[in-house]
Design a protein around this motif. Structure first.
Motif, PDB file in Angstrom:
ATOM      1  N   ALA A 118      52.071  38.251  33.841  1.00 26.83           N
ATOM      2  CA  ALA A 118      52.285  37.298  34.929  1.00 26.83           C
ATOM      3  C   ALA A 118      53.479  37.720  35.785  1.00 26.83           C
ATOM      4  O   ALA A 118      53.430  37.648  37.022  1.00 26.83           O
ATOM      5  CB  ALA A 118      52.503  35.893  34.366  1.00 26.83           C
ATOM      6  N   SER A 119      54.531  38.190  35.143  1.00 29.14           N
ATOM      7  CA  SER A 119      55.700  38.663  35.887  1.00 29.14           C
ATOM      8  C   SER A 119      55.364  39.901  36.703  1.00 29.14           C
ATOM      9  O   SER A 119      55.864  40.065  37.826  1.00 29.14           O
ATOM     10  CB  SER A 119      56.851  38.964  34.915  1.00 29.14           C
ATOM     11  N   GLY A 120      54.497  40.772  36.160  1.00 28.89           N
ATOM     12  CA  GLY A 120      54.069  41.939  36.913  1.00 28.89           C
ATOM     13  C   GLY A 120      53.333  41.563  38.185  1.00 28.89           C
ATOM     14  O   GLY A 120      53.518  42.190  39.236  1.00 28.89           O
ATOM     15  N   LEU A 121      52.505  40.526  38.101  1.00 26.95           N
ATOM     16  CA  LEU A 121      51.808  40.038  39.296  1.00 26.95           C
ATOM     17  C   LEU A 121      52.806  39.468  40.302  1.00 26.95           C
ATOM     18  O   LEU A 121      52.702  39.719  41.513  1.00 26.95           O
ATOM     19  CB  LEU A 121      50.793  38.969  38.899  1.00 26.95           C
ATOM     20  N   GLU A 122      53.782  38.706  39.812  1.00 25.36           N
ATOM     21  CA  GLU A 122      54.791  38.137  40.703  1.00 25.36           C
ATOM     22  C   GLU A 122      55.570  39.243  41.413  1.00 25.36           C
ATOM     23  O   GLU A 122      55.864  39.133  42.612  1.00 25.36           O
ATOM     24  CB  GLU A 122      55.745  37.256  39.906  1.00 25.36           C
ATOM     25  N   ASN A 123      55.897  40.291  40.687  1.00 23.91           N
ATOM     26  CA  ASN A 123      56.645  41.401  41.283  1.00 23.91           C
ATOM     27  C   ASN A 123      55.851  42.085  42.389  1.00 23.91           C
ATOM     28  O   ASN A 123      56.426  42.691  43.294  1.00 23.91           O
ATOM     29  CB  ASN A 123      57.027  42.419  40.211  1.00 23.91           C
ATOM     30  N   GLN A 124      54.528  41.994  42.314  1.00 27.18           N
ATOM     31  CA  GLN A 124      53.667  42.568  43.343  1.00 27.18           C
ATOM     32  C   GLN A 124      53.389  41.569  44.471  1.00 27.18           C
ATOM     33  O   GLN A 124      52.718  41.890  45.450  1.00 27.18           O
ATOM     34  CB  GLN A 124      52.344  43.035  42.716  1.00 27.18           C
ATOM     35  N   GLY A 125      53.912  40.352  44.323  1.00 32.33           N
ATOM     36  CA  GLY A 125      53.676  39.332  45.323  1.00 32.33           C
ATOM     37  C   GLY A 125      52.324  38.664  45.198  1.00 32.33           C
ATOM     38  O   GLY A 125      51.824  38.074  46.159  1.00 32.33           O
ATOM     39  N   ILE A 126      51.721  38.722  44.003  1.00 30.10           N
ATOM     40  CA  ILE A 126      50.409  38.133  43.760  1.00 30.10           C
ATOM     41  C   ILE A 126      50.592  36.800  43.045  1.00 30.10           C
ATOM     42  O   ILE A 126      51.216  36.731  41.978  1.00 30.10           O
ATOM     43  CB  ILE A 126      49.525  39.067  42.910  1.00 30.10           C
ATOM     44  N   ARG A 127      50.052  35.735  43.609  1.00 30.22           N
ATOM     45  CA  ARG A 127      50.132  34.428  42.956  1.00 30.22           C
ATOM     46  C   ARG A 127      49.212  34.374  41.747  1.00 30.22           C
ATOM     47  O   ARG A 127      48.175  35.025  41.717  1.00 30.22           O
ATOM     48  CB  ARG A 127      49.763  33.328  43.943  1.00 30.22           C
ATOM     49  N   HIS A 128      49.599  33.574  40.778  1.00 25.62           N
ATOM     50  CA  HIS A 128      48.790  33.462  39.564  1.00 25.62           C
ATOM     51  C   HIS A 128      48.849  32.032  39.043  1.00 25.62           C
ATOM     52  O   HIS A 128      49.721  31.241  39.399  1.00 25.62           O
ATOM     53  CB  HIS A 128      49.271  34.440  38.485  1.00 25.62           C
ATOM     54  N   THR A 129      47.872  31.723  38.183  1.00 21.49           N
ATOM     55  CA  THR A 129      47.806  30.419  37.545  1.00 21.49           C
ATOM     56  C   THR A 129      47.507  30.623  36.064  1.00 21.49           C
ATOM     57  O   THR A 129      47.009  31.678  35.667  1.00 21.49           O
ATOM     58  CB  THR A 129      46.713  29.541  38.186  1.00 21.49           C
ATOM     59  N   ARG A 130      47.822  29.618  35.276  1.00 21.96           N
ATOM     60  CA  ARG A 130      47.479  29.702  33.854  1.00 21.96           C
ATOM     61  C   ARG A 130      46.090  29.144  33.573  1.00 21.96           C
ATOM     62  O   ARG A 130      45.561  29.331  32.470  1.00 21.96           O
ATOM     63  CB  ARG A 130      48.517  28.950  33.015  1.00 21.96           C
ATOM     64  N   GLU A 131      45.491  28.446  34.544  1.00 24.78           N
ATOM     65  CA  GLU A 131      44.162  27.870  34.332  1.00 24.78           C
ATOM     66  C   GLU A 131      43.437  27.776  35.671  1.00 24.78           C
ATOM     67  O   GLU A 131      43.777  26.936  36.502  1.00 24.78           O
ATOM     68  CB  GLU A 131      44.264  26.495  33.675  1.00 24.78           C
ATOM     69  N   ALA A 132      42.450  28.630  35.866  1.00 24.95           N
ATOM     70  CA  ALA A 132      41.707  28.662  37.133  1.00 24.95           C
ATOM     71  C   ALA A 132      40.716  27.503  37.211  1.00 24.95           C
ATOM     72  O   ALA A 132      40.218  27.012  36.192  1.00 24.95           O
ATOM     73  CB  ALA A 132      40.971  29.990  37.268  1.00 24.95           C
ATOM     74  N   GLU A 133      40.421  27.081  38.442  1.00 20.69           N
ATOM     75  CA  GLU A 133      39.452  26.017  38.688  1.00 20.69           C
ATOM     76  C   GLU A 133      38.555  26.413  39.852  1.00 20.69           C
ATOM     77  O   GLU A 133      38.886  27.293  40.648  1.00 20.69           O
ATOM     78  CB  GLU A 133      40.174  24.703  39.026  1.00 20.69           C
ATOM     79  N   GLY A 134      37.412  25.737  39.967  1.00 18.23           N
ATOM     80  CA  GLY A 134      36.510  25.976  41.087  1.00 18.23           C
ATOM     81  C   GLY A 134      35.422  26.977  40.744  1.00 18.23           C
ATOM     82  O   GLY A 134      35.192  27.317  39.582  1.00 18.23           O
ATOM     83  N   LYS A 135      34.741  27.455  41.788  1.00 21.01           N
ATOM     84  CA  LYS A 135      33.664  28.424  41.636  1.00 21.01           C
ATOM     85  C   LYS A 135      34.000  29.688  42.425  1.00 21.01           C
ATOM     86  O   LYS A 135      34.590  29.619  43.503  1.00 21.01           O
ATOM     87  CB  LYS A 135      32.339  27.842  42.145  1.00 21.01           C
ATOM     88  N   TYR A 136      33.570  30.830  41.886  1.00 22.82           N
ATOM     89  CA  TYR A 136      33.927  32.114  42.466  1.00 22.82           C
ATOM     90  C   TYR A 136      32.694  32.996  42.607  1.00 22.82           C
ATOM     91  O   TYR A 136      31.811  33.008  41.749  1.00 22.82           O
ATOM     92  CB  TYR A 136      34.985  32.803  41.604  1.00 22.82           C
ATOM     93  N   ASP A 137      32.678  33.788  43.695  1.00 20.37           N
ATOM     94  CA  ASP A 137      31.566  34.708  43.956  1.00 20.37           C
ATOM     95  C   ASP A 137      31.656  35.966  43.100  1.00 20.37           C
ATOM     96  O   ASP A 137      30.643  36.588  42.787  1.00 20.37           O
ATOM     97  CB  ASP A 137      31.554  35.122  45.435  1.00 20.37           C
ATOM     98  N   LEU A 138      32.878  36.347  42.747  1.00 21.75           N
ATOM     99  CA  LEU A 138      33.108  37.556  41.956  1.00 21.75           C
ATOM    100  C   LEU A 138      34.214  37.266  40.961  1.00 21.75           C
ATOM    101  O   LEU A 138      35.283  36.766  41.339  1.00 21.75           O
ATOM    102  CB  LEU A 138      33.506  38.726  42.861  1.00 21.75           C
TER     103      LEU A 138
END
Length: 352
Positions: free
Chosen positions: A53-73
């Motif tokens: 998660a910290s690696g994603l933050e360092n790249q400027g990528i937002r993250h969550t611990r629990e995703a919601e919704g529907k996704y195409d990929l």
């Protein structure tokens, strides 16, 4: 990193994976990668492991611990534990839109071929490629998947009671369904006289903390540090109802990056020594260094380690007094007290 590299190779080379046209993309168990930059505006990353998660933050990528919704990929980079992988498949099915594509990358040594077969039995069709000692396999949600099987996979990977109902745990955590032999040895030698402020570094689902709360009546506080967010609710349930006045703080932290300005009278720990697939003794050395920096000058460190791990030299440097309290064929209990100024100098305030 092998599976991560293979995943993005597949996205680049396989035109049937709709990475260019997908409006909403989810990356489960996401890790930082340069190619995420181009997907940023359409991307949701789910990650429960603090270092990633910290690696994603360092790249400027937002993250969550629990995703919601529907996704195409949906991109999936599973852990190695079998029930956890299959539970990830079930989660992906719930989050995948009709007509959406699930792409999984897994190292061969983590049972990639078998997991591909398991997914194919549920979805009916899976396409695959091999790269970097890994398999990347993908399927599209165009017809009914075997929902009964998926429901069972989800249940098998969920938080559940273990050890005759005594504790809560979850597949994918360290020694998720049994008491670690090293931790069991450590509690045999932990003195019940521990007092004041105490920390459990790398607490997982809370076995050591449970013991400290029950057997050490003179502690005033207990902080539990754990990098895997899946363990946090297990730890809360396992320690929250113990009939003692102390209520532990449960912190989602990467211990190797320090514990801030916290200061303790005693620290207990069973530090990790694997980073993914590879043994990495440096993890334990970092835990020892952080512990020495976080202890008061009269503080005590109690730790258990596999017998072959080379921790003694650092213990001698980090503490005025250190000893091997016990040894078995597989484990050793190390005790250090009075951390030295060499390790504690980072706690000094800078001169103005």
């Amino acid at each position: 990193m092998h599976a991560l590299t293979a995943l993005f190779y597949a996205l680049e080379t396989q035109p049937e994976i709709p990475v260019a046209t997908a409006q909403r993309i989810l990356f489960l168990r996401a890790q930082a990668h340069p190619d995420l930059e181009a997907l940023k505006d359409r991307l949701t990353c789910e990650q429960t492991w603090k270092p990633h998660a910290s690696g994603l933050e360092n790249q400027g990528i937002r993250h969550t611990r629990e995703a919601e919704g529907k996704y195409d990929l949906i991109l999936l980079l599973p852990d190695r534990q079998r029930e956890s992988i299959m539970s990830d498949f079930a989660q992906a099915h719930e989050l995948l839109a009709e007509g959406g594509t699930l792409v999984t990358a897994l190292h061969n040594d983590w049972g990639a071929k078998r997991m591909e077969q398991q997914l194919a039995e549920v979805t009916g069709e899976v396409r695959t490629l091999s790269k970097n000692h890994s398999r990347v396999f993908w399927t599209t949600k165009t017809g009914p998947w075997k929902t009964e099987t998926l429901s069972q996979w989800k249940a098998n990977g969920a938080m559940q009671r273990i050890l005759d109902g005594r504790f809560w745990s979850q597949p994918g955590l360290f020694n998720w369904d049994q008491i670690d032999e090293g931790s069991a040895l450590l509690i045999e030698h932990l003195p019940h006289s521990l007092s004041g402020t105490v920390a459990d570094l790398g607490s997982s689902w809370g076995f050591l903390s449970d013991h400290v709360l029950r057997k050490c009546p003179n502690i005033r506080s207990l902080d539990m540090y754990e990098a895997d967010a899946r363990a946090l609710e297990c730890a809360r349930r396992n320690t929250g109802l113990i009939p003692v006045p102390v209520r532990p703080r449960i912190l989602w932290k990467d211990v190797t990056q320090g514990v801030g300005n916290a200061c303790y009278d005693s620290i207990v720990m069973n530090p990790p020594f694997h980073d993914g697939r590879e043994a990495n003794a440096m993890l334990g050395l970092k835990f020892i260094t952080v512990a020495a920096q976080a202890l008061r000058t009269s503080g005590h460190l109690w730790l258990v380690a596999n017998k072959h791990l080379p921790y003694e030299n650092l213990m001698k440097e980090a503490f005025e007094h250190q000893s091997t309290v016990a040894e078995t064929r597989s484990f050793k209990i190390l005790h250090g007290t009075h951390p030295t100024l060499v390790t504690r100098q980072v706690r000094k305030k800078p001169r103005r």
